[in-house]
Design a protein around this motif. Structure first.
Motif, PDB file in Angstrom:
ATOM      1  N   TRP A   1       6.392  -1.467 -78.893  1.00 25.98           N
ATOM      2  CA  TRP A   1       6.021  -0.603 -77.768  1.00 25.98           C
ATOM      3  C   TRP A   1       5.357  -1.377 -76.632  1.00 25.98           C
ATOM      4  O   TRP A   1       5.082  -0.813 -75.582  1.00 25.98           O
ATOM      5  CB  TRP A   1       5.082   0.516 -78.224  1.00 25.98           C
ATOM      6  CG  TRP A   1       5.569   1.302 -79.384  1.00 25.98           C
ATOM      7  CD1 TRP A   1       4.879   1.647 -80.506  1.00 25.98           C
ATOM      8  CD2 TRP A   1       6.876   1.870 -79.557  1.00 25.98           C
ATOM      9  NE1 TRP A   1       5.664   2.376 -81.370  1.00 25.98           N
ATOM     10  CE2 TRP A   1       6.896   2.526 -80.807  1.00 25.98           C
ATOM     11  CE3 TRP A   1       8.038   1.873 -78.784  1.00 25.98           C
ATOM     12  CZ2 TRP A   1       8.022   3.179 -81.293  1.00 25.98           C
ATOM     13  CZ3 TRP A   1       9.171   2.527 -79.259  1.00 25.98           C
ATOM     14  CH2 TRP A   1       9.144   3.173 -80.506  1.00 25.98           C
TER      15      TRP A   1
ATOM     16  N   SER B   1       4.938  -4.716 -73.931  1.00 29.21           N
ATOM     17  CA  SER B   1       5.547  -5.855 -73.255  1.00 29.21           C
ATOM     18  C   SER B   1       4.934  -7.122 -73.840  1.00 29.21           C
ATOM     19  O   SER B   1       3.876  -7.066 -74.479  1.00 29.21           O
ATOM     20  CB  SER B   1       5.255  -5.781 -71.758  1.00 29.21           C
ATOM     21  OG  SER B   1       3.856  -5.904 -71.527  1.00 29.21           O
TER      22      SER B   1
ATOM     23  N   GLU C   1       1.330   1.677 -70.529  1.00 32.04           N
ATOM     24  CA  GLU C   1       2.730   1.300 -70.643  1.00 32.04           C
ATOM     25  C   GLU C   1       3.230   1.473 -72.076  1.00 32.04           C
ATOM     26  O   GLU C   1       4.322   2.027 -72.314  1.00 32.04           O
ATOM     27  CB  GLU C   1       2.917  -0.148 -70.204  1.00 32.04           C
ATOM     28  CG  GLU C   1       4.346  -0.652 -70.321  1.00 32.04           C
ATOM     29  CD  GLU C   1       4.449  -2.160 -70.176  1.00 32.04           C
ATOM     30  OE1 GLU C   1       5.398  -2.616 -69.531  1.00 32.04           O
ATOM     31  OE2 GLU C   1       3.583  -2.879 -70.722  1.00 32.04           O
TER      32      GLU C   1
ATOM     33  N   ARG D   1       6.272   3.974 -73.522  1.00 28.26           N
ATOM     34  CA  ARG D   1       7.422   3.471 -74.283  1.00 28.26           C
ATOM     35  C   ARG D   1       7.546   4.196 -75.622  1.00 28.26           C
ATOM     36  O   ARG D   1       8.651   4.547 -76.055  1.00 28.26           O
ATOM     37  CB  ARG D   1       7.281   1.969 -74.506  1.00 28.26           C
ATOM     38  CG  ARG D   1       7.470   1.130 -73.259  1.00 28.26           C
ATOM     39  CD  ARG D   1       7.376  -0.349 -73.589  1.00 28.26           C
ATOM     40  NE  ARG D   1       7.707  -1.191 -72.443  1.00 28.26           N
ATOM     41  CZ  ARG D   1       7.887  -2.485 -72.500  1.00 28.26           C
ATOM     42  NH1 ARG D   1       7.785  -3.127 -73.664  1.00 28.26           N
ATOM     43  NH2 ARG D   1       8.181  -3.187 -71.419  1.00 28.26           N
ATOM     44  N   TRP D   2       6.416   4.402 -76.268  1.00 29.21           N
ATOM     45  CA  TRP D   2       6.414   5.111 -77.547  1.00 29.21           C
ATOM     46  C   TRP D   2       6.884   6.548 -77.367  1.00 29.21           C
ATOM     47  O   TRP D   2       7.753   7.029 -78.107  1.00 29.21           O
ATOM     48  CB  TRP D   2       5.006   5.076 -78.133  1.00 29.21           C
ATOM     49  CG  TRP D   2       4.767   6.026 -79.261  1.00 29.21           C
ATOM     50  CD1 TRP D   2       5.122   5.869 -80.570  1.00 29.21           C
ATOM     51  CD2 TRP D   2       4.106   7.306 -79.176  1.00 29.21           C
ATOM     52  NE1 TRP D   2       4.722   6.966 -81.312  1.00 29.21           N
ATOM     53  CE2 TRP D   2       4.103   7.857 -80.477  1.00 29.21           C
ATOM     54  CE3 TRP D   2       3.516   8.015 -78.130  1.00 29.21           C
ATOM     55  CZ2 TRP D   2       3.533   9.108 -80.750  1.00 29.21           C
ATOM     56  CZ3 TRP D   2       2.956   9.251 -78.400  1.00 29.21           C
ATOM     57  CH2 TRP D   2       2.967   9.790 -79.703  1.00 29.21           C
TER      58      TRP D   2
ATOM     59  N   ASP E   1      10.597   6.943 -76.727  1.00 26.16           N
ATOM     60  CA  ASP E   1      11.403   6.807 -77.935  1.00 26.16           C
ATOM     61  C   ASP E   1      11.328   8.060 -78.792  1.00 26.16           C
ATOM     62  O   ASP E   1      12.344   8.530 -79.311  1.00 26.16           O
ATOM     63  CB  ASP E   1      10.919   5.592 -78.738  1.00 26.16           C
ATOM     64  CG  ASP E   1      11.743   5.361 -79.991  1.00 26.16           C
ATOM     65  OD1 ASP E   1      12.857   4.827 -79.867  1.00 26.16           O
ATOM     66  OD2 ASP E   1      11.269   5.736 -81.088  1.00 26.16           O
TER      67      ASP E   1
ATOM     68  N   ARG F   1       7.757   7.384 -68.358  1.00 27.95           N
ATOM     69  CA  ARG F   1       7.239   6.174 -67.729  1.00 27.95           C
ATOM     70  C   ARG F   1       6.029   6.527 -66.879  1.00 27.95           C
ATOM     71  O   ARG F   1       5.686   7.708 -66.711  1.00 27.95           O
ATOM     72  CB  ARG F   1       8.313   5.538 -66.844  1.00 27.95           C
ATOM     73  CG  ARG F   1       8.873   6.509 -65.806  1.00 27.95           C
ATOM     74  CD  ARG F   1       9.866   5.832 -64.882  1.00 27.95           C
ATOM     75  NE  ARG F   1      10.505   6.762 -63.963  1.00 27.95           N
ATOM     76  CZ  ARG F   1       9.971   7.207 -62.832  1.00 27.95           C
ATOM     77  NH1 ARG F   1       8.743   6.829 -62.482  1.00 27.95           N
ATOM     78  NH2 ARG F   1      10.632   8.036 -62.037  1.00 27.95           N
TER      79      ARG F   1
ATOM     80  N   ARG G   1      14.099   5.874 -63.655  1.00 26.81           N
ATOM     81  CA  ARG G   1      13.238   4.756 -63.985  1.00 26.81           C
ATOM     82  C   ARG G   1      12.835   4.032 -62.701  1.00 26.81           C
ATOM     83  O   ARG G   1      13.531   4.103 -61.698  1.00 26.81           O
ATOM     84  CB  ARG G   1      13.957   3.795 -64.926  1.00 26.81           C
ATOM     85  CG  ARG G   1      14.240   4.410 -66.292  1.00 26.81           C
ATOM     86  CD  ARG G   1      14.787   3.397 -67.263  1.00 26.81           C
ATOM     87  NE  ARG G   1      15.058   4.004 -68.553  1.00 26.81           N
ATOM     88  CZ  ARG G   1      14.137   4.214 -69.477  1.00 26.81           C
ATOM     89  NH1 ARG G   1      12.897   3.871 -69.242  1.00 26.81           N
ATOM     90  NH2 ARG G   1      14.446   4.766 -70.626  1.00 26.81           N
TER      91      ARG G   1
END
Length: 266
Positions: free
Chosen positions: A76, A78, A123, A127-128, A131, A138, A263
């Protein structure tokens, strides 16, 4: 009974919630003002349609992320975010990177906005959640944030032309802490978005370029933060006001909200 008994395992991710989203239609927005160097010069841009959460991410929502183990899953994060999580980059005084700042105090207030989080944590949360929900969750771009706050005109505050200390949780109310997300019903934009002038400042997905005279150590990623908070005066609660922080910064008055749709850069 074994502590690893599958009957005791809970899929916390199934409890994840995007929350109430408001559609922000495509349209032009006048970004900035001439009242501060970080806002100057003003410019008009077109923002494409997207959806924005009507309040910032709450303690309750973020708790599900923690209980799901998201803070400890590299997928999750970067690479820069995971390096921060592992203690390999500056934490700016943050000792425990497994929970938001002052978590013991925050977790008592489930409906308050989450705060004390870095850009990296925001962030990873997005991401989590993307999913889990199979949707493009975002952080909003700053132009999207300002579009959602202003509506179709150049109002300086989400509700209109004049500052009103009774509308938002800003420094003028002398509370010195967050309140339930959306509780300040007067702090609302034309699109039905709450708490853009007060409660917590909010991370965006937009990179920040320092202006002349601003001193940041080289090599650190900087991101734009928008919105006022309980720590900000009326000047900082204007919809055009912007500031930049390093991605590893955290403050007790700094949180985030989610966007859904196109995005960044799309």
């Amino acid at each position: 009974m074994s502590g690893t008994d599958n009957r005791l395992m809970i899929d916390y991710s199934s409890r994840a919630s995007i929350g109430l989203l408001k559609r922000i239609p495509s349209g032009a927005v006048r970004l900035g003002s001439r009242f501060h160097a970080r806002e100057d010069p003003p410019q008009t841009v077109i923002v494409r349609e997207f959806e924005l959460a009507h309040v910032a991410v709450t303690v309750n929502q973020y708790t599900i992320f923690l209980k799901s183990g998201g803070m400890d899953e590299p997928r999750w994060w970067s690479p820069a975010g995971w390096a921060w999580r592992q203690g390999e980059s500056d934490g700016f005084g943050r000792g425990d990177r497994s929970r938001p700042f002052s978590w013991k105090n925050q977790e008592r207030n489930y409906h308050h906005p989450i705060s004390g989080v870095t850009w990296y944590e925001a962030e990873a949360y997005c991401r989590w959640l993307a999913d889990v929900k199979k949707r493009p969750v975002r952080l909003p771009m700053e132009r999207e944030w300002e579009r959602a706050a202003r509506g179709d005109d150049v109002r300086p505050f989400p509700w209109g032309e004049d500052f009103d200390a009774e509308r938002a949780n800003t420094f003028e109310r002398e509370r010195g802490a967050t309140v339930d997300a959306g509780k300040m019903v007067g702090d609302i934009s034309p699109f039905g978005i709450y708490d853009l002038a007060g409660n917590v400042q909010e991370w965006t997905a937009s990179a920040y370029e320092p202006i002349e005279g601003e001193a940041f150590l080289p090599g650190r990623a900087l991101y734009v933060v928008r919105g006022g908070s309980y720590h900000d005066t009326a000047f900082g609660s204007r919809v055009s006001y912007r500031r930049g922080y390093p991605a590893g910064y955290f403050y007790p008055f700094l949180g985030f909200r989610i966007a859904v749709g196109l995005r960044p850069g799309g």
